[in-house]
Design a protein around this motif. Sequence first.
Motif, short mmCIF file in Angstrom:
data_model
loop_
_atom_site.label_atom_id
_atom_site.label_comp_id
_atom_site.label_asym_id
_atom_site.label_seq_id
_atom_site.Cartn_x
_atom_site.Cartn_y
_atom_site.Cartn_z
N ILE A 127 -20.93 0.74 -3.65
CA ILE A 127 -20.14 0.88 -2.44
C ILE A 127 -20.73 2.02 -1.60
CG2 ILE A 127 -18.47 2.51 -3.44
CD1 ILE A 127 -16.29 0.94 -1.87
N SER A 128 -20.71 1.86 -0.28
CA SER A 128 -21.28 2.90 0.57
C SER A 128 -20.42 4.16 0.51
CB SER A 128 -21.36 2.38 2.01
OG SER A 128 -21.00 3.39 2.91
N PRO A 129 -21.07 5.33 0.41
CA PRO A 129 -20.31 6.58 0.35
C PRO A 129 -19.35 6.74 1.52
CG PRO A 129 -22.63 7.00 -0.06
CD PRO A 129 -22.52 5.56 0.31
N ILE A 130 -19.79 6.30 2.70
CA ILE A 130 -18.94 6.46 3.88
C ILE A 130 -17.66 5.65 3.74
CG2 ILE A 130 -18.81 6.20 6.39
CD1 ILE A 130 -21.86 6.35 6.37
N VAL A 131 -17.81 4.41 3.26
CA VAL A 131 -16.63 3.55 3.07
C VAL A 131 -15.68 4.21 2.07
CG1 VAL A 131 -15.85 1.31 2.22
CG2 VAL A 131 -17.91 1.46 3.63
N LEU A 132 -16.24 4.77 1.00
CA LEU A 132 -15.40 5.41 -0.01
C LEU A 132 -14.69 6.65 0.56
CD1 LEU A 132 -14.86 4.53 -2.90
CD2 LEU A 132 -16.49 6.23 -3.68
N ILE A 133 -15.41 7.39 1.38
CA ILE A 133 -14.80 8.57 2.03
C ILE A 133 -13.64 8.13 2.93
CG2 ILE A 133 -15.21 10.34 3.81
CD1 ILE A 133 -17.95 10.84 2.53
N LEU A 134 -13.88 7.06 3.69
CA LEU A 134 -12.82 6.57 4.59
C LEU A 134 -11.60 6.07 3.80
CD1 LEU A 134 -14.90 4.68 7.31
CD2 LEU A 134 -13.73 6.89 7.51
N ILE A 135 -11.86 5.36 2.70
CA ILE A 135 -10.75 4.87 1.87
C ILE A 135 -9.94 6.06 1.33
CG2 ILE A 135 -10.18 3.71 -0.31
CD1 ILE A 135 -12.58 1.86 0.16
N SER A 136 -10.65 7.08 0.84
CA SER A 136 -9.95 8.26 0.30
C SER A 136 -9.11 8.93 1.37
CB SER A 136 -10.95 9.28 -0.24
OG SER A 136 -11.91 8.66 -1.02
N ALA A 137 -9.69 9.04 2.57
CA ALA A 137 -8.97 9.67 3.68
C ALA A 137 -7.71 8.87 3.99
CB ALA A 137 -9.87 9.75 4.91
#
Lengths: 194, 194
Positions: A169-179
Amino acid sequence: MIYLELLLSFLKIGVVSFGGGYGMISLVRETVVSNGWLTDTQMMDFIAVSESTPGPIAVNMATFVGFSQGGVLGSVLATLGVILPAFLIMLVIASVAGGFMKRKGVNAFLEGVRPGVVALIISTAVTMGLSLFFGVGEEKLHINVFGLILLVVISGIAIGYKKVFKKKISPIVLILISAAIALVANLIFPSVSA
Amino acid sequence: MKKGKMVLTLFLTFLKIGAFTFGGGYAMIALLEEEFVGKRKWLTHDEFLDIIAIGESTPGPIAINSATFIGYKQAGFFGSLCSTLGVVIPSVIIITVISLFFDRFMQFRYVQYAFEGIRVCVVYLIFTAGLRMFKGLKKKPLTYVIFSAVAVLFITFYILGIGFSSIICIFACGSVGLCVYAYKSIKKPERGNE
């Protein structure tokens, strides 16, 4: 003087940052925390932004830290510091010392450095986790239950994604999900993460 | 291609790569290969792998290492300079613009909520990046000894609140690698036990 300090600190980091952007994180964290430039928490925020914007993470972090301490000039000097060693070393290798990297001694040195750098990266994550989830290194210990639950949730999402789509999974997508999860959780249960 | 035009092409190509690659150096590798091996045919696949191997073994961001190297091979010093500047400039501009608004942005309550989640994700991302790199290490005793020693020291120092120097640590690891190599070279006639 802050400008000189920024340049020298990042030159030093640039000389020893084996292992790319992640290899640099422990060095940058040490520098900014020991100089009192940033707190650990701010450092994590900077890493998140550096991950989510284009370009090399190392350069993004240097620019970010440099700007926070010395404005535009600070950001330019910190960036210069972090790229200058790599630039000069590669120039020498590309022009006159092509065979240098194949020397047995260089290889033996790197065989020692590589596991050390990986250990630094993992330990940095572990100690950031200790500080974020249990307050180790802060005034008083506490348990961040919400943070721990979120950690389990995003690990599950990342692992599930890999199972289903056969890629990371792309780190950015994971960051957005966490946010998004943190935001929604805070809105539904006020002070969930306090 | 004339040299001036080549330098300009290098600059623009690396500018594009700097502006559009998310996820740091390793994501950049795929793009570099597509551009220089696939599209422009400036490098063969093997030459490209050599460059990446050298970039991984020298300090500094891999993006900078490969930009300097490819730039130099194609157009000498100015080629390397312009390639490196190209890959860095987008980062510096984007992060500087973000920095201008970052403090104000962080004052919003919702943003603070989001960042509580993002920090958890950052810890996760660094940890898993470290794990991936760990899997790529050579499986031999030296690797495990250095890895465990550094990880234990780093985390213990952190919990006890003692300052840790990653720089000294990296050089110590390299020296251990060199010593083991020297020891083995001396021992070789006896078919040394590892």
